[in-house]
Design an enzyme around this catalytic site. Structure first.
Site, short mmCIF file in Angstrom:
data_model
loop_
_atom_site.label_atom_id
_atom_site.label_comp_id
_atom_site.label_asym_id
_atom_site.label_seq_id
_atom_site.Cartn_x
_atom_site.Cartn_y
_atom_site.Cartn_z
CE1 TYR A 54 22.75 -51.27 103.92
CE2 TYR A 54 24.87 -51.00 104.98
CZ TYR A 54 23.55 -50.61 104.83
OH TYR A 54 23.05 -49.59 105.60
CB SER A 155 17.93 -48.31 111.03
OG SER A 155 18.19 -47.52 109.88
CD GLN A 181 22.78 -46.46 110.30
OE1 GLN A 181 22.79 -46.91 109.16
NE2 GLN A 181 23.58 -46.93 111.25
CB SER A 211 21.83 -40.70 102.81
OG SER A 211 21.73 -40.34 101.45
NE ARG A 231 26.40 -44.20 96.86
CZ ARG A 231 26.52 -43.82 98.14
NH1 ARG A 231 25.46 -43.39 98.81
NH2 ARG A 231 27.69 -43.85 98.73
CG ASN A 300 32.99 -37.08 101.21
OD1 ASN A 300 32.93 -36.08 100.49
ND2 ASN A 300 32.47 -38.24 100.86
#
Length: 325
Positions: A54, A155, A181, A211, A231, A300
């Site tokens: 990231y 993941s 994940q 997501s 984004r 959220n």
């Protein structure tokens, strides 16, 4: 806040968690990260997700500095990292993948960037066809026994490889994978609901999904155009914009367009309904949220209340609409 066990483990994670993907180190600097982490923690969020790749490691540096500044009790929250892609834009062969060397190096580097002594959750970020499953399991087992990692998982691994890792661990009295994940939302559900179905109980697997809003597509904000400050509006996210908006020839975008009207029926925002839908799945240990502003995080997090007030008839109505769109 609601707390759920991570599969069959004793660890309880907040049903909603907060992640750094494509925001920290790009849209989110240390000050904004500190404020959002503080807000999330005050609302009961106890899991913050990250990865080496990231922002090429900057996301972990930003999160680590913000948590250090906040001085939150270390035993009040969980941190994760993930390894596979490497930190550098063009990594050397030893700087990516799931070899013993890279998994070990990446763990130590994540600890330094996040400014902690151990990772609560550590993921193999993708499968690695060049590394034997035995080597991966042995490495992760070693990191756990050294106290550098508490739980390890995968993941976006296929179920057959997760099973192989678990079987090898069991046969050799090693610590096996505890969590996966995967992406999970109204538009991406087959792997979580079908492929993984047999292994939730057989392996005690927990899932920490990412997501829930399909990179913002399920919020409705991309229906007319892509806002420059969103984004998908970021210049270095062109690859993500193409993947999201053009998925299945634009079919995902057309299906997402039906969500705002459905959300109005339940007096909530499309984002809240989409996140609540993910929470409905009992196999989901936590839904990882992304946000670049506290206002987004506040909206959220309110999805938990939406999920709690919708009954079986309401969920069936939602499923019927999704199937028809």
């Amino acid at each position: 806040m609601e707390y759920r066990r991570l599969g069959s483990s004793g660890l309880k994670l907040s049903a909603l968690s907060f992640g750094a993907w494509v925001t920290f180190g790009r849209q989110v600097d240390q000050r904004a990260a500190r404020d959002m982490l503080a807000y999330a923690h005050a609302q009961g969020v106890n899991f913050f997700d990250n990865a080496e790749v990231y922002a090429h490691g900057v996301a972990e540096e930003v999160m680590g500095a913000a948590l250090h500044e906040l001085a939150l009790p270390r035993d009040s929250y969980c941190l994760s990292s993930k390894a596979y892609f490497g930190r550098l834009p063009d990594p050397a062969p030893t700087q990516r993948g799931l070899s013993r060397k890279h998994l070990t190096d990446a763990c130590h580097q994540a600890l330094r960037r996040l400014r902690v002594d151990y990772l609560d959750l550590y993921y193999c970020h993708r499968p690695d066809e060049d590394t034997p499953v035995a080597e991966i399991v042995l490495t992760m087992d070693t990191l756990v026994r050294q106290g550098k990692v508490l739980y390890w998982g995968t993941s976006e691994w296929p179920a057959v490889l997760i099973n192989a890792a678990a079987e090898f661990a069991h046969a050799h009295h090693l610590i096996g994978p505890q969590m996966e994940q995967p992406q999970y939302n109204m538009l991406h559900r087959e792997r979580v609901e079908q492929e993984y179905a047999p292994i939730y109980n057989s392996l005690g697997l927990g899932i920490t999904t990412w997501s829930p809003l399909a990179s913002g597509l399920l919020t409705g904000k991309y229906a007319a155009k892509v806002p420059a400050d969103s984004r998908l509006g970021q210049s270095d996210n062109a690859w993500l914009r193409e993947a999201v908006l053009d998925a299945e020839g634009g079919a995902h975008a057309r299906r997402a367009a039906a969500l705002p009207a459905l959300a109005m029926e339940f007096e909530c925002s499309p984002a809240q309904l989409a996140i609540a839908w993910c929470l409905k799945n009992p196999h989901v240990s936590t839904v990882i949220l992304g946000a670049s502003r506290i206002s987004q995080l506040e909206e959220n997090l309110a999805a938990l209340a939406v999920a709690q007030r919708l009954d079986a008839a309401a969920w069936q109505h939602i499923e019927n609409n999704l199937a028809a769109s």
